[in-house]
Design a protein around this motif. Structure first.
Motif, PDB file in Angstrom:
ATOM      1  N   PHE B 124       0.838  -1.183   0.000  1.00 35.24           N
ATOM      2  CA  PHE B 124       0.000   0.000   0.000  1.00 35.24           C
ATOM      3  C   PHE B 124       0.881   1.244   0.000  1.00 35.24           C
ATOM      4  N   VAL B 125       0.492   2.269  -0.719  1.00 36.22           N
ATOM      5  CA  VAL B 125       1.206   3.538  -0.638  1.00 36.22           C
ATOM      6  C   VAL B 125       0.326   4.536   0.099  1.00 36.22           C
ATOM      7  N   ILE B 126       0.822   5.060   1.202  1.00 34.66           N
ATOM      8  CA  ILE B 126       0.015   5.966   2.016  1.00 34.66           C
ATOM      9  C   ILE B 126       0.083   7.381   1.466  1.00 34.66           C
ATOM     10  N   HIS B 127      -1.073   7.993   1.324  1.00 32.24           N
ATOM     11  CA  HIS B 127      -1.100   9.394   0.909  1.00 32.24           C
ATOM     12  C   HIS B 127      -1.310  10.302   2.108  1.00 32.24           C
ATOM     13  N   ARG B 128      -2.144   9.841   3.003  1.00 31.83           N
ATOM     14  CA  ARG B 128      -2.322  10.620   4.229  1.00 31.83           C
ATOM     15  C   ARG B 128      -2.843   9.697   5.297  1.00 31.83           C
ATOM     16  N   HIS B 129      -2.929  10.197   6.511  1.00 35.60           N
ATOM     17  CA  HIS B 129      -3.511   9.351   7.526  1.00 35.60           C
ATOM     18  C   HIS B 129      -4.223  10.191   8.538  1.00 35.60           C
ATOM     19  N   ARG B 130      -4.822   9.489   9.428  1.00 36.86           N
ATOM     20  CA  ARG B 130      -5.607  10.139  10.437  1.00 36.86           C
ATOM     21  C   ARG B 130      -5.455   9.327  11.690  1.00 36.86           C
ATOM     22  N   HIS B 131      -5.130   9.981  12.749  1.00 42.81           N
ATOM     23  CA  HIS B 131      -4.801   9.260  13.963  1.00 42.81           C
ATOM     24  C   HIS B 131      -5.285  10.088  15.137  1.00 42.81           C
ATOM     25  N   GLU B 132      -6.261   9.582  15.830  1.00 47.32           N
ATOM     26  CA  GLU B 132      -6.853  10.337  16.929  1.00 47.32           C
ATOM     27  C   GLU B 132      -6.969   9.472  18.161  1.00 47.32           C
ATOM     28  N   LEU B 133      -6.544  10.026  19.270  1.00 49.06           N
ATOM     29  CA  LEU B 133      -6.700   9.328  20.543  1.00 49.06           C
ATOM     30  C   LEU B 133      -7.797  10.043  21.322  1.00 49.06           C
ATOM     31  N   TYR B 134      -8.716   9.279  21.867  1.00 47.41           N
ATOM     32  CA  TYR B 134      -9.803   9.855  22.646  1.00 47.41           C
ATOM     33  C   TYR B 134      -9.664   9.410  24.092  1.00 47.41           C
ATOM     34  N   GLY B 135      -9.819  10.344  24.988  1.00 49.44           N
ATOM     35  CA  GLY B 135      -9.711   9.954  26.389  1.00 49.44           C
ATOM     36  C   GLY B 135     -10.038  11.104  27.303  1.00 49.44           C
ATOM     37  N   HIS B 136      -9.443  11.089  28.476  1.00 51.20           N
ATOM     38  CA  HIS B 136      -9.722  12.127  29.460  1.00 51.20           C
ATOM     39  C   HIS B 136      -8.429  12.878  29.752  1.00 51.20           C
ATOM     40  N   CYS B 137      -8.501  14.179  29.683  1.00 52.71           N
ATOM     41  CA  CYS B 137      -7.294  14.961  29.904  1.00 52.71           C
ATOM     42  C   CYS B 137      -7.045  15.095  31.404  1.00 52.71           C
ATOM     43  N   GLU B 138      -5.848  15.494  31.726  1.00 53.55           N
ATOM     44  CA  GLU B 138      -5.438  15.569  33.123  1.00 53.55           C
ATOM     45  C   GLU B 138      -6.387  16.435  33.945  1.00 53.55           C
ATOM     46  N   GLU B 139      -6.677  17.586  33.400  1.00 52.10           N
ATOM     47  CA  GLU B 139      -7.514  18.538  34.130  1.00 52.10           C
ATOM     48  C   GLU B 139      -8.874  17.944  34.481  1.00 52.10           C
ATOM     49  N   CYS B 140      -9.495  17.310  33.474  1.00 54.31           N
ATOM     50  CA  CYS B 140     -10.817  16.724  33.710  1.00 54.31           C
ATOM     51  C   CYS B 140     -10.737  15.570  34.694  1.00 54.31           C
ATOM     52  N   ARG B 141      -9.692  14.800  34.609  1.00 49.94           N
ATOM     53  CA  ARG B 141      -9.574  13.669  35.529  1.00 49.94           C
ATOM     54  C   ARG B 141      -9.469  14.167  36.956  1.00 49.94           C
ATOM     55  N   GLN B 142      -8.748  15.256  37.136  1.00 46.88           N
ATOM     56  CA  GLN B 142      -8.608  15.775  38.493  1.00 46.88           C
ATOM     57  C   GLN B 142      -9.937  16.300  39.022  1.00 46.88           C
ATOM     58  N   LYS B 143     -10.644  16.977  38.153  1.00 47.24           N
ATOM     59  CA  LYS B 143     -11.953  17.514  38.557  1.00 47.24           C
ATOM     60  C   LYS B 143     -12.902  16.421  39.009  1.00 47.24           C
ATOM     61  N   LYS B 144     -12.875  15.312  38.298  1.00 40.48           N
ATOM     62  CA  LYS B 144     -13.850  14.252  38.562  1.00 40.48           C
ATOM     63  C   LYS B 144     -13.274  13.149  39.432  1.00 40.48           C
ATOM     64  N   ASP B 145     -12.022  13.304  39.844  1.00 40.37           N
ATOM     65  CA  ASP B 145     -11.363  12.253  40.595  1.00 40.37           C
ATOM     66  C   ASP B 145     -11.499  10.927  39.853  1.00 40.37           C
ATOM     67  N   ASP B 146     -11.146  10.996  38.601  1.00 35.77           N
ATOM     68  CA  ASP B 146     -11.375   9.919  37.645  1.00 35.77           C
ATOM     69  C   ASP B 146     -10.047   9.212  37.378  1.00 35.77           C
ATOM     70  N   PRO B 147      -9.912   8.013  37.849  1.00 35.74           N
ATOM     71  CA  PRO B 147      -8.630   7.333  37.690  1.00 35.74           C
ATOM     72  C   PRO B 147      -8.492   6.725  36.308  1.00 35.74           C
ATOM     73  N   ALA B 148      -7.324   6.163  36.034  1.00 34.78           N
ATOM     74  CA  ALA B 148      -7.142   5.439  34.775  1.00 34.78           C
ATOM     75  C   ALA B 148      -8.128   4.278  34.718  1.00 34.78           C
ATOM     76  N   PRO B 149      -8.551   3.888  33.499  1.00 35.54           N
ATOM     77  CA  PRO B 149      -9.591   2.870  33.325  1.00 35.54           C
ATOM     78  C   PRO B 149      -9.236   1.546  33.986  1.00 35.54           C
ATOM     79  N   GLY B 150      -7.965   1.164  33.970  1.00 38.20           N
ATOM     80  CA  GLY B 150      -7.584  -0.132  34.501  1.00 38.20           C
ATOM     81  C   GLY B 150      -7.494  -0.169  36.027  1.00 38.20           C
ATOM     82  N   ASP B 151      -7.545   0.963  36.684  1.00 38.60           N
ATOM     83  CA  ASP B 151      -7.294   0.994  38.127  1.00 38.60           C
ATOM     84  C   ASP B 151      -8.420   0.433  38.968  1.00 38.60           C
TER      85      ASP B 151
END
Lengths: 151, 151
Positions: B124-151
DNA sequence: TTCGGTGCAAAAGATTTGCATATGT
DNA sequence: ACATATGCAAATCTTTTGCACCGAA
């Protein structure tokens, strides 16, 4: 029975949520599994129509969402912005041919690892991701005598 | 003049294609650059309205497409399926916070390299790509006391 | 019998298009 | 003057919703 696992998963989900087993849900699930993924609501509606003409557009859409709830399917959107559904199985990413539209799947533990490092560095916890490569597949390149972009 | 480079790029593109320099294009470009990216057509329309109320919805959409043609902007779609535009600059990928919607950018040469290997392996020859990570940012995690998913 | 399900038609939201008018060049 | 651009309204396209009727449990 061909798609025993998914059919049981659906039955279990319906049961657990007080929902009903219907002919439509059966037919849609069968067609969906048979087709093997990356279908739009429209695609699936057209497929099902042939053998079950009075099915509603709406029911197909609603049922696809149900499958996502039941963790039988995943919803994705590639660059055209249209929702596509595929059978939920081991995590993987996609390669989309811009010429023929074929969709390939791949996975890379190197990439997964690098993602975690990026996220850690930003204090981010990843819940899911999306990773798509767009380009030209071998077959199309040969047809068009289309070399690599840098050549 | 604040966004000299892009303004010149647009002028050059218009010139080269026999298109016209208009007040709307100026205003839209200025607002777009000022806002700094990841905007939907609607967002930008609302922004511009304040200072230029008679501008048309359509013009904003058309102009954004023009910017893409002129390689001043890139069009992206995150998971909601709505087109967003950002200023075209060095290649990068995105991290999207599912809680607050903030968008972060990152790049990883390890990932780029692994992508090339995957593509090569499939012919395959790549012309472009798209790569997105979805999750919770540090600030929001602190606000909600939201730990990592595996914890 | 009782909810949930279905199908139709209509609504909704995002984006595009047709067309008469306005405006750069 | 002439071709392109604009703005409005209407059309599209995909997906969702309201509602009366149907059917599984």
């Amino acid at each position: 029975m061909t798609h025993d696992i998914e059919q049981k998963a659906l039955a279990r989900y319906l049961e657990a949520h007080g929902l009903k087993q219907t002919r439509q849900r059966e037919v849609i699930l069968e067609a969906f599994l048979e087709a093997g993924g990356h279908l739009t609501g429209e695609d699936l509606y057209q497929l099902i129509r042939e053998e079950y003409p009075k099915i509603g557009y709406t029911t197909v859409y609603r049922t696809l969402k149900l499958f996502v709830e039941a963790e039988i399917a995943e919803e994705r959107r590639f660059d055209d912005g249209v929702a596509r559904y595929e059978i939920e199985h081991k995590h993987h990413d996609h390669l989309v041919c811009l010429l023929c539209g074929k969709i390939f799947e791949f996975e890379s533990s190197v990439i997964e690892q690098a993602q975690r490092e990026v996220a850690d560095g930003l204090g981010f916890v990843i819940h899911r991701h999306r990773h798509e490569l767009y380009g030209h597949c071998e077959e199309c390149r040969q047809k068009k005598d289309d070399p690599a972009p840098g050549d």
